[in-house]
Design an enzyme around this catalytic site. Structure first.
Site, PDB file in Angstrom:
ATOM      1  N   LYS A  51       0.734  -1.019  -0.098  1.00 55.88           N
ATOM      2  CA  LYS A  51      -0.005   0.086   0.020  1.00 55.88           C
ATOM      3  C   LYS A  51       0.848   1.419  -0.066  1.00 55.88           C
ATOM      4  O   LYS A  51       0.674   2.164  -0.737  1.00 55.88           O
ATOM      5  CB  LYS A  51      -0.734  -0.142   1.164  1.00 55.88           C
ATOM      6  CG  LYS A  51      -1.986  -0.812   1.046  1.00 55.88           C
ATOM      7  CD  LYS A  51      -2.742  -1.171   2.283  1.00 55.88           C
ATOM      8  CE  LYS A  51      -3.585  -2.381   2.334  1.00 55.88           C
ATOM      9  NZ  LYS A  51      -4.243  -3.153   3.474  1.00 55.88           N
ATOM     10  N   GLN A  95      -4.542  -1.999   9.952  1.00 55.47           N
ATOM     11  CA  GLN A  95      -4.314  -3.238   9.132  1.00 55.47           C
ATOM     12  C   GLN A  95      -5.004  -4.517  10.218  1.00 55.47           C
ATOM     13  O   GLN A  95      -4.523  -4.629  11.327  1.00 55.47           O
ATOM     14  CB  GLN A  95      -2.971  -3.478   9.030  1.00 55.47           C
ATOM     15  CG  GLN A  95      -2.548  -4.602   8.083  1.00 55.47           C
ATOM     16  CD  GLN A  95      -3.267  -4.635   6.796  1.00 55.47           C
ATOM     17  OE1 GLN A  95      -2.962  -3.495   6.208  1.00 55.47           O
ATOM     18  NE2 GLN A  95      -3.875  -5.678   6.520  1.00 55.47           N
ATOM     19  N   ASP A 118     -11.607   2.356   4.555  1.00 56.39           N
ATOM     20  CA  ASP A 118     -11.683   1.138   4.354  1.00 56.39           C
ATOM     21  C   ASP A 118     -13.110   0.756   4.322  1.00 56.39           C
ATOM     22  O   ASP A 118     -13.469  -0.394   3.847  1.00 56.39           O
ATOM     23  CB  ASP A 118     -10.905   0.448   5.790  1.00 56.39           C
ATOM     24  CG  ASP A 118      -9.660  -0.412   5.116  1.00 56.39           C
ATOM     25  OD1 ASP A 118      -9.486  -0.643   4.040  1.00 56.39           O
ATOM     26  OD2 ASP A 118      -8.953  -0.907   5.935  1.00 56.39           O
TER      27      ASP A 118
END
Ligand SMILES: NC(=O)c1ccc[n+]([C@@H]2O[C@H](COP(=O)([O-])OP(=O)(O)OC[C@H]3O[C@@H](n4cnc5c(N)ncnc54)[C@H](OP(=O)(O)O)[C@@H]3O)[C@@H](O)[C@H]2O)c1
Length: 293
Positions: A51, A95, A118
């Site tokens: 990312k 994460q 997200d």
């Protein structure tokens, strides 16, 4: 059999984003993402690195905040509160998975919905459920984009999703069944409590496998001419490779290649789209927070 290349579609997404990123830069706004990584999970480290690499290649700002495995829930909540207030971050990504002593819901609930790139916050998942999506989870959003790119219209089709996680299966079921262009499918969800999955998937025009079991789906699950989206990213031992493992999907691709109309490969299918949608959501967050849209 057609390969649905997420790599190709993601490049298309990045090309489309160029003008929007330029417009922001002219106003001295660089879309910025904070990535929070707790602990040493090797797969998470790889995802976080890719990312960061993508953000750097587009001259966007991203910062990875690495915290030790022993970080407490309170410490992590404090960090999220700080990031919520910090205007250089338009997006915040934690994460997953988090270490088991931390309640993931508590952490995700703390992220400002406006920075939840997200799409995991209950406000964003709830808005999607109501048919007024704001930030949609990157993997399901990326799958819809692949289907759109390859002119696969789900309207009237039977879609079977295997997996009901809040990250993939659940939002995927919401997206495919929305009364919107390209969606409007009749969607069924299967999971570990479903009896005789092949009987259900054999009725499907489109199968989306988001299970986390390497190569579970073989030809016995598929009807002739189906379209298969393989979300799985499973590490399996591969001693002949230098790194000692290889990535395989949830679908045994070899066994179905002569039966299906199209499939997303692993790697190079859904994976690149997840990152592309993260970039897109971060650009959108920057636009919204700076009132450009
Ligand atoms: N390509 C990408 O960018 C990307 C992004 C995210 C995830 N992934 C991959 O996608 C896969 C799924 O991820 P996830 O986060 O959704 O996983 P997850 O949270 O573990 O959810 C897995 C789902 O599959 C169901 N399931 C497990 N075993 C099953 C079986 N034998 N038969 C039927 N259903 C079964 C589970 O049922 P229950 O609900 O009953 O437990 C659950 O709903 C993983 O391989 C992951 O690495 C890829």
């Amino acid at each position: 059999m057609k390969l649905l290349s997420g790599k190709e579609v993601s490049q298309h997404v990045y090309n489309l984003l160029t003008d929007r990123i330029e417009t922001l830069k002219k106003k001295n706004i660089i879309p910025g993402l904070a990535v929070v990584l707790v602990g040493e999970d090797p797969a998470s480290k790889v995802y976080v690195r890719s990312k960061a690499k993508r953000f750097a290649s587009l001259n966007l700002f991203s910062e990875t905040l690495v915290l030790p495995e022993t970080t407490s829930e309170g410490e992590l909540l404090d960090l999220i509160k700080r990031l919520n207030k910090d205007s250089k971050y338009h997006g915040i990504l934690v994460q997953l998975p988090l270490p088991s002593h931390i309640n993931t819901d508590h952490i995700l609930d703390e992220i400002l919905p406006e920075k939840d790139v997200d799409g995991f916050h209950p406000v964003n998942l709830g808005k999607l459920a109501q048919g007024r999506p704001q930030f949609v989870a990157c993997t399901p959003k990326g799958i819809m984009r692949i289907l759109d790119y390859y002119d696969i219209d789900l309207s009237g089709k039977s879609v079977v999703i295997i997996g009901r996680s809040n990250i993939v299966g659940r939002p995927m079921s919401l997206l495919t069944s929305l009364k919107t262009q390209g969606a409007n499918a009749t969607t069924t969800i299967c999971h570990s409590g479903t009896k005789n999955i092949p009987e259900i998937t054999k009725m499907a025009d489109v199968i989306i496998a988001a299970i986390g079991v390497p190569e579970l789906i073989d030809e016995s699950y598929i009807k002739e001419g189906a379209i298969v989206i393989d979300v799985g990213m499973n590490r399996v031992d591969s001693p002949e490779r230098e790194r000692g493992y290889k990535l395989v999907g949830d679908v045994n691709q070899k066994s179905i290649e002569n039966k299906v109309a199209a499939i997303t490969p692993v790697p190079g299918g859904v994976g690149p789209m997840t990152i592309a949608m993260l970039v897109e959501n971060t650009v959108e967050a920057a636009e919204r927070l700076s009132k450009i849209i």
